[in-house]
Design a protein around this motif. Structure first.
Motif, PDB file in Angstrom:
ATOM      1  N   LYS A  50      16.440 -17.471 -44.777  1.00 30.77           N
ATOM      2  CA  LYS A  50      16.375 -18.896 -43.841  1.00 30.77           C
ATOM      3  C   LYS A  50      17.716 -19.552 -44.198  1.00 30.77           C
ATOM      4  N   ASP A  51      18.144 -20.257 -43.140  1.00 30.68           N
ATOM      5  CA  ASP A  51      19.151 -21.305 -43.240  1.00 30.68           C
ATOM      6  C   ASP A  51      18.864 -22.492 -42.331  1.00 30.68           C
ATOM      7  N   LEU A  52      19.761 -23.518 -42.774  1.00 28.47           N
ATOM      8  CA  LEU A  52      19.788 -24.863 -41.711  1.00 28.47           C
ATOM      9  C   LEU A  52      21.291 -24.904 -41.338  1.00 28.47           C
ATOM     10  N   VAL A  53      21.052 -25.304 -39.934  1.00 30.92           N
ATOM     11  CA  VAL A  53      22.569 -25.912 -39.619  1.00 30.92           C
ATOM     12  C   VAL A  53      22.315 -27.434 -39.219  1.00 30.92           C
ATOM     13  N   LEU A  54      23.121 -28.319 -39.630  1.00 28.21           N
ATOM     14  CA  LEU A  54      22.935 -29.793 -39.256  1.00 28.21           C
ATOM     15  C   LEU A  54      24.056 -30.144 -37.988  1.00 28.21           C
ATOM     16  N   VAL A  55      23.725 -30.812 -37.243  1.00 27.22           N
ATOM     17  CA  VAL A  55      24.423 -31.528 -36.255  1.00 27.22           C
ATOM     18  C   VAL A  55      24.425 -32.854 -36.260  1.00 27.22           C
ATOM     19  N   SER A  56      25.362 -33.392 -36.804  1.00 30.27           N
ATOM     20  CA  SER A  56      25.290 -35.163 -36.943  1.00 30.27           C
ATOM     21  C   SER A  56      26.522 -35.763 -36.070  1.00 30.27           C
ATOM     22  N   VAL A 108      29.556 -33.517 -36.036  1.00 31.48           N
ATOM     23  CA  VAL A 108      29.992 -32.648 -37.154  1.00 31.48           C
ATOM     24  C   VAL A 108      28.956 -31.573 -37.399  1.00 31.48           C
ATOM     25  N   VAL A 109      29.254 -30.370 -37.133  1.00 35.23           N
ATOM     26  CA  VAL A 109      28.224 -29.317 -37.384  1.00 35.23           C
ATOM     27  C   VAL A 109      28.355 -28.839 -38.663  1.00 35.23           C
ATOM     28  N   ALA A 110      27.570 -28.719 -39.666  1.00 38.36           N
ATOM     29  CA  ALA A 110      27.688 -28.091 -40.961  1.00 38.36           C
ATOM     30  C   ALA A 110      26.950 -26.873 -40.953  1.00 38.36           C
ATOM     31  N   ASP A 111      27.358 -25.850 -41.581  1.00 38.65           N
ATOM     32  CA  ASP A 111      26.661 -24.440 -41.461  1.00 38.65           C
ATOM     33  C   ASP A 111      26.092 -24.361 -43.202  1.00 38.65           C
ATOM     34  N   ASN A 112      25.182 -23.497 -43.164  1.00 43.86           N
ATOM     35  CA  ASN A 112      24.794 -23.009 -44.736  1.00 43.86           C
ATOM     36  C   ASN A 112      24.114 -24.163 -45.477  1.00 43.86           C
ATOM     37  N   ILE A 113      23.517 -24.799 -44.847  1.00 38.56           N
ATOM     38  CA  ILE A 113      22.931 -26.092 -45.641  1.00 38.56           C
ATOM     39  C   ILE A 113      21.766 -25.550 -46.475  1.00 38.56           C
ATOM     40  N   LYS A 114      20.901 -24.710 -46.014  1.00 42.33           N
ATOM     41  CA  LYS A 114      20.175 -24.110 -47.081  1.00 42.33           C
ATOM     42  C   LYS A 114      20.538 -23.019 -47.785  1.00 42.33           C
ATOM     43  N   PHE A 115      21.324 -21.973 -47.337  1.00 45.77           N
ATOM     44  CA  PHE A 115      21.666 -20.935 -47.927  1.00 45.77           C
ATOM     45  C   PHE A 115      23.109 -20.568 -47.614  1.00 45.77           C
ATOM     46  N   TYR A 138      18.536 -27.723 -37.793  1.00 46.05           N
ATOM     47  CA  TYR A 138      18.095 -26.481 -37.011  1.00 46.05           C
ATOM     48  C   TYR A 138      17.753 -25.583 -37.875  1.00 46.05           C
ATOM     49  N   GLU A 139      16.381 -25.334 -38.110  1.00 49.97           N
ATOM     50  CA  GLU A 139      15.868 -24.193 -38.842  1.00 49.97           C
ATOM     51  C   GLU A 139      16.632 -22.792 -38.153  1.00 49.97           C
ATOM     52  N   THR A 140      17.199 -22.021 -38.849  1.00 52.86           N
ATOM     53  CA  THR A 140      17.646 -20.842 -38.310  1.00 52.86           C
ATOM     54  C   THR A 140      17.723 -19.473 -39.436  1.00 52.86           C
ATOM     55  N   THR A 151      41.030 -39.067 -32.828  1.00 45.64           N
ATOM     56  CA  THR A 151      41.527 -37.904 -31.963  1.00 45.64           C
ATOM     57  C   THR A 151      40.714 -36.586 -32.095  1.00 45.64           C
ATOM     58  N   ILE A 152      39.655 -36.592 -32.859  1.00 40.69           N
ATOM     59  CA  ILE A 152      38.926 -35.228 -33.122  1.00 40.69           C
ATOM     60  C   ILE A 152      37.381 -35.798 -32.508  1.00 40.69           C
ATOM     61  N   ASP A 153      37.015 -34.837 -31.701  1.00 41.64           N
ATOM     62  CA  ASP A 153      35.564 -34.956 -31.055  1.00 41.64           C
ATOM     63  C   ASP A 153      34.574 -34.089 -31.778  1.00 41.64           C
ATOM     64  N   LEU A 154      35.001 -32.782 -32.619  1.00 36.35           N
ATOM     65  CA  LEU A 154      33.963 -32.439 -33.230  1.00 36.35           C
ATOM     66  C   LEU A 154      34.546 -31.472 -34.414  1.00 36.35           C
ATOM     67  N   VAL A 155      33.920 -31.609 -35.339  1.00 32.63           N
ATOM     68  CA  VAL A 155      34.216 -30.690 -36.551  1.00 32.63           C
ATOM     69  C   VAL A 155      33.316 -29.900 -37.103  1.00 32.63           C
ATOM     70  N   PHE A 156      33.827 -28.637 -37.311  1.00 33.27           N
ATOM     71  CA  PHE A 156      32.798 -27.513 -37.748  1.00 33.27           C
ATOM     72  C   PHE A 156      33.347 -27.343 -39.333  1.00 33.27           C
ATOM     73  N   VAL A 157      32.158 -27.476 -40.082  1.00 35.24           N
ATOM     74  CA  VAL A 157      32.204 -27.559 -41.610  1.00 35.24           C
ATOM     75  C   VAL A 157      31.599 -26.069 -42.174  1.00 35.24           C
ATOM     76  N   ASP A 158      32.325 -25.231 -42.477  1.00 31.41           N
ATOM     77  CA  ASP A 158      31.830 -24.152 -42.962  1.00 31.41           C
ATOM     78  C   ASP A 158      32.862 -23.280 -44.024  1.00 31.41           C
ATOM     79  N   HIS A 159      33.093 -24.153 -45.034  1.00 30.20           N
ATOM     80  CA  HIS A 159      33.987 -23.687 -46.160  1.00 30.20           C
ATOM     81  C   HIS A 159      33.214 -23.647 -47.487  1.00 30.20           C
ATOM     82  N   ASP A 160      34.068 -24.075 -48.597  1.00 30.89           N
ATOM     83  CA  ASP A 160      33.351 -24.088 -49.871  1.00 30.89           C
ATOM     84  C   ASP A 160      32.280 -25.197 -49.817  1.00 30.89           C
ATOM     85  N   LYS A 161      31.016 -24.890 -50.240  1.00 30.80           N
ATOM     86  CA  LYS A 161      29.686 -25.822 -49.994  1.00 30.80           C
ATOM     87  C   LYS A 161      30.006 -26.867 -50.851  1.00 30.80           C
TER      88      LYS A 161
END
Ligand SMILES: C[S@@+](CC[C@H](N)C(=O)[O-])C[C@H]1O[C@@H](n2cnc3c(N)ncnc32)[C@H](O)[C@@H]1O
Length: 251
Positions: free
Chosen positions: A241-247, A200-207, A230-232, A168-178
């Motif tokens: 610098k940080d990395l965002v992953l889109v899986s 699944v989009v995940a923030d703060n993968i590098k920082f 994505y380098e950002t 039932t879920i099309d997209l998950v954004f993960v941005d909580h406790d690493k």
């Protein structure tokens, strides 16, 4: 704010104060000087009511000119917007609401999607709900106070009260406790909520960094997930610098 202090965050008192408040932030998920509550006042006073994009603009303005906040921010927000547009979601799950900035961005990028956002801190949930109300998206964005790591309580609430079910879920954004990224992703997979082809989009993968999550995505590349990295930069500056992953979910 000057271009130099935008580039080098350490020149800003609000950023230094955030670092001084790091132990408080990591325990309570608020900086400890009332900046999150002041954001809601600022939004209500300055942003056009019922205009989600204007609320996003005003939150960015607050973060650049008043107090730095740990939102996904404007630069990484564009990566999130693009993923949302790619997934064309009807339903989104977010882990980590904070003050509601990323949920608002997703609500604006997918104007008919429904979003359920899980937030550990009830005070943050209150602030976010007030901002959603002002932006006119509260009928589509629900904040659930809890964590997926609480032994099944929040997961059951999602199944029973938010009609979560397999696919039932099309997209998950993960941005909580690493440290919770990977265990919570595995719970989502066990529950079967994410549809095949969902993102699944995940923030703060590098920082600050989520190395186990990244290693898991590498190990499962082409088998269970197909990931773009994505380098950002970390939010509201260009020095860290940080990395965002889109899986994409292949299973
Ligand atoms: C980086 S902030 C989220 C920022 C937000 N996604 C945005 O971009 O506007 C992290 C948030 O996750 C919440 N949090 C921390 N651990 C959590 C958990 N295990 N489950 C749900 N929320 C959690 C914190 O209280 C905090 O509000």
């Amino acid at each position: 704010m000057s271009t130099l202090s935008r580039k080098i965050p350490f020149l800003r008192w609000s950023f230094i104060r955030l670092f001084l408040g790091m132990p408080h932030l990591l325990k309570n998920w608020q900086v400890g000087d009332g900046r999150e509550a002041r954001l809601a006042e600022y939004v209500v006073a300055k942003a056009k009511q019922g205009d989600a994009k204007d609320v996003i603009r005003i939150i960015d303005e607050y973060c650049y000119n008043e107090s730095f906040l740990i939102n996904v921010g404007d630069e990484k927000g564009l990566i999130l917007d693009a993923a949302v547009e790619r997934a064309k979601p009807s339903r989104i799950l977010e882990l980590g609401t904070y003050c509601g900035y990323s949920a608002l961005r997703m609500a604006a990028a997918a104007p008919t999607a429904r979003i359920v956002s899980i937030e550990f801190n009830a005070e943050n949930a209150k602030i976010a709900r007030r901002i959603f109300e002002h932006a006119g998206v509260s009928s589509r964005v629900t904040v659930v106070v809890g964590t997926l790591g609480d032994g099944g309580k929040t997961a059951s609430a999602l199944n029973q009260e938010q009609n979560f079910a397999a696919g039932t879920i099309d997209l998950v954004f993960v941005d909580h406790d690493k440290n919770a990224y990977l265990p919570d992703l595995k719970l989502i997979m066990r529950e079967g909520w994410l549809r095949r082809g969902g993102l699944v989009v995940a923030d703060n993968i590098k920082f600050p960094g989520a190395p186990e999550y990244r290693a898991y995505m590498h190990e499962n590349e082409g088998k269970v997930w197909r990931t773009d990295e994505y380098e950002t930069h970390a939010e509201y500056q260009t020095m860290i610098k940080d990395l965002v992953l889109v899986s994409e979910y292949l299973a």
